[in-house]
Design a protein around this motif. Structure first.
Motif, PDB file in Angstrom:
ATOM      1  N   SER A  11      45.084  35.527  23.327  1.00 36.88           N
ATOM      2  CA  SER A  11      46.507  35.287  23.136  1.00 36.88           C
ATOM      3  C   SER A  11      47.288  36.486  23.663  1.00 36.88           C
ATOM      4  CB  SER A  11      46.815  35.044  21.661  1.00 36.88           C
ATOM      5  OG  SER A  11      46.435  36.159  20.897  1.00 36.88           O
ATOM      6  N   ILE A  15      54.918  41.085  20.695  1.00 43.67           N
ATOM      7  CA  ILE A  15      55.461  40.800  19.371  1.00 43.67           C
ATOM      8  C   ILE A  15      56.874  41.371  19.290  1.00 43.67           C
ATOM      9  CG2 ILE A  15      54.592  42.902  18.251  1.00 43.67           C
ATOM     10  CD1 ILE A  15      53.826  41.050  15.843  1.00 43.67           C
ATOM     11  N   GLY A 117      55.725  36.104  19.748  1.00 45.71           N
ATOM     12  CA  GLY A 117      54.293  36.284  19.984  1.00 45.71           C
ATOM     13  C   GLY A 117      53.481  35.314  19.154  1.00 45.71           C
ATOM     14  N   PRO A 118      52.231  35.080  19.535  1.00 45.28           N
ATOM     15  CA  PRO A 118      51.396  34.118  18.815  1.00 45.28           C
ATOM     16  C   PRO A 118      51.103  34.511  17.369  1.00 45.28           C
ATOM     17  CG  PRO A 118      50.147  35.239  20.533  1.00 45.28           C
ATOM     18  CD  PRO A 118      51.569  35.646  20.695  1.00 45.28           C
ATOM     19  N   ASP A 119      51.266  35.775  17.019  1.00 45.92           N
ATOM     20  CA  ASP A 119      51.001  36.220  15.652  1.00 45.92           C
ATOM     21  C   ASP A 119      52.163  35.970  14.706  1.00 45.92           C
ATOM     22  OD1 ASP A 119      48.335  37.532  15.959  1.00 45.92           O
ATOM     23  OD2 ASP A 119      49.464  38.694  17.442  1.00 45.92           O
ATOM     24  N   GLU A 120      53.297  35.560  15.223  1.00 48.61           N
ATOM     25  CA  GLU A 120      54.476  35.387  14.366  1.00 48.61           C
ATOM     26  C   GLU A 120      55.112  34.010  14.475  1.00 48.61           C
ATOM     27  OE1 GLU A 120      57.626  38.116  15.566  1.00 48.61           O
ATOM     28  OE2 GLU A 120      56.771  38.219  17.562  1.00 48.61           O
ATOM     29  N   THR A 121      54.369  33.031  14.964  1.00 47.26           N
ATOM     30  CA  THR A 121      54.927  31.675  15.062  1.00 47.26           C
ATOM     31  C   THR A 121      55.162  31.098  13.668  1.00 47.26           C
ATOM     32  OG1 THR A 121      52.746  30.674  15.187  1.00 47.26           O
ATOM     33  CG2 THR A 121      53.812  31.206  17.267  1.00 47.26           C
ATOM     34  N   HIS A 127      60.255  29.301  15.347  1.00 43.92           N
ATOM     35  CA  HIS A 127      59.609  30.326  16.166  1.00 43.92           C
ATOM     36  C   HIS A 127      58.389  29.723  16.844  1.00 43.92           C
ATOM     37  CE1 HIS A 127      61.337  33.869  13.609  1.00 43.92           C
ATOM     38  NE2 HIS A 127      62.266  33.093  14.120  1.00 43.92           N
ATOM     39  N   SER A 129      55.311  30.084  19.902  1.00 44.32           N
ATOM     40  CA  SER A 129      54.530  31.078  20.627  1.00 44.32           C
ATOM     41  C   SER A 129      54.845  31.052  22.109  1.00 44.32           C
ATOM     42  CB  SER A 129      53.039  30.810  20.419  1.00 44.32           C
ATOM     43  OG  SER A 129      52.274  31.626  21.283  1.00 44.32           O
ATOM     44  N   ASP A 131      52.774  31.416  24.216  1.00 46.15           N
ATOM     45  CA  ASP A 131      51.640  30.738  24.824  1.00 46.15           C
ATOM     46  C   ASP A 131      51.730  29.211  24.728  1.00 46.15           C
ATOM     47  OD1 ASP A 131      50.519  33.200  25.436  1.00 46.15           O
ATOM     48  OD2 ASP A 131      49.417  33.294  23.551  1.00 46.15           O
ATOM     49  N   SER A 132      52.718  28.682  24.006  1.00 45.28           N
ATOM     50  CA  SER A 132      52.833  27.229  23.830  1.00 45.28           C
ATOM     51  C   SER A 132      53.328  26.568  25.119  1.00 45.28           C
ATOM     52  CB  SER A 132      53.792  26.904  22.682  1.00 45.28           C
ATOM     53  OG  SER A 132      55.121  27.215  23.059  1.00 45.28           O
TER      54      SER A 132
END
Length: 171
Positions: A11, A15, A117-121, A127, A129, A131-132
């Motif tokens: 990922s 962030i 970021g993917p860690d805070e979706t 929110h 990602s 990466d989506s």
């Protein structure tokens, strides 16, 4: 059937400042307060006698394993993350950290998202990602641009109605 699983996709290690602070707070909370409480409860359950039939002991061991797993993940992940705080030179274009209002061209429905970021979706907060598929399709687009995104329900066409880097777009 074996236990082998293919490696997870890497990922993006970006962030927002708020997301980084939230993860650091979670790590601190787990390590300094939750874990000591569970260890104390585990010791009390272990002192009750036969551990093989002690449901409290089994529960606390599982709880401690979950906490340790999350602490291990956060301890490894936080140093890898790059905090992005700058706004792009073109504030009408969509980049990381942007609040975006999009309109579904077919239905006319509007939705608000923030690319994080993917860690805070967080779907409840809107929110999504970076990466989506939706975020990938929006990147580098400008206000009034139309784009297509392959979503779980199929291909959808959207138009960008608003972009903001200062905060959520108001009605």
């Amino acid at each position: 059937m074996g236990r082998w699983r293919p490696p997870a996709e890497h990922s993006t290690a970006l962030i927002t400042r708020e997301g980084h602070a939230r993860l650091k707070h979670e790590l601190d909370e787990l390590w300094r307060s939750r874990r000591p409480e569970v260890v104390k409860a585990l010791a009390a359950a272990a002192a009750e006698g036969d551990r093989s039939e002690n449901a409290e002991y089994t529960y606390r061991k599982k709880q401690l394993a979950e906490i340790d797993r999350r602490v291990r993940y956060l301890s490894k992940r936080l140093p890898l993350l790059r905090v992005i705080e700058t706004t792009p030179s073109d504030p009408r274009s969509v980049f990381f950290g942007a609040w975006i209002e999009v309109e579904n061209v077919a239905s006319g429905d509007t939705a608000r998202y923030r690319i994080v970021g993917p860690d805070e979706t967080d779907a409840k907060l809107g929110h999504i990602s970076i990466d989506s598929p939706l975020a990938r399709a929006m990147l580098k687009r400008r206000i009034d641009d139309e784009f297509e995104a392959l979503l779980p329900g199929g291909m959808a066409r959207f138009a960008i109605v608003g972009v903001s880097y200062a905060g959520p777009i108001a009605d």
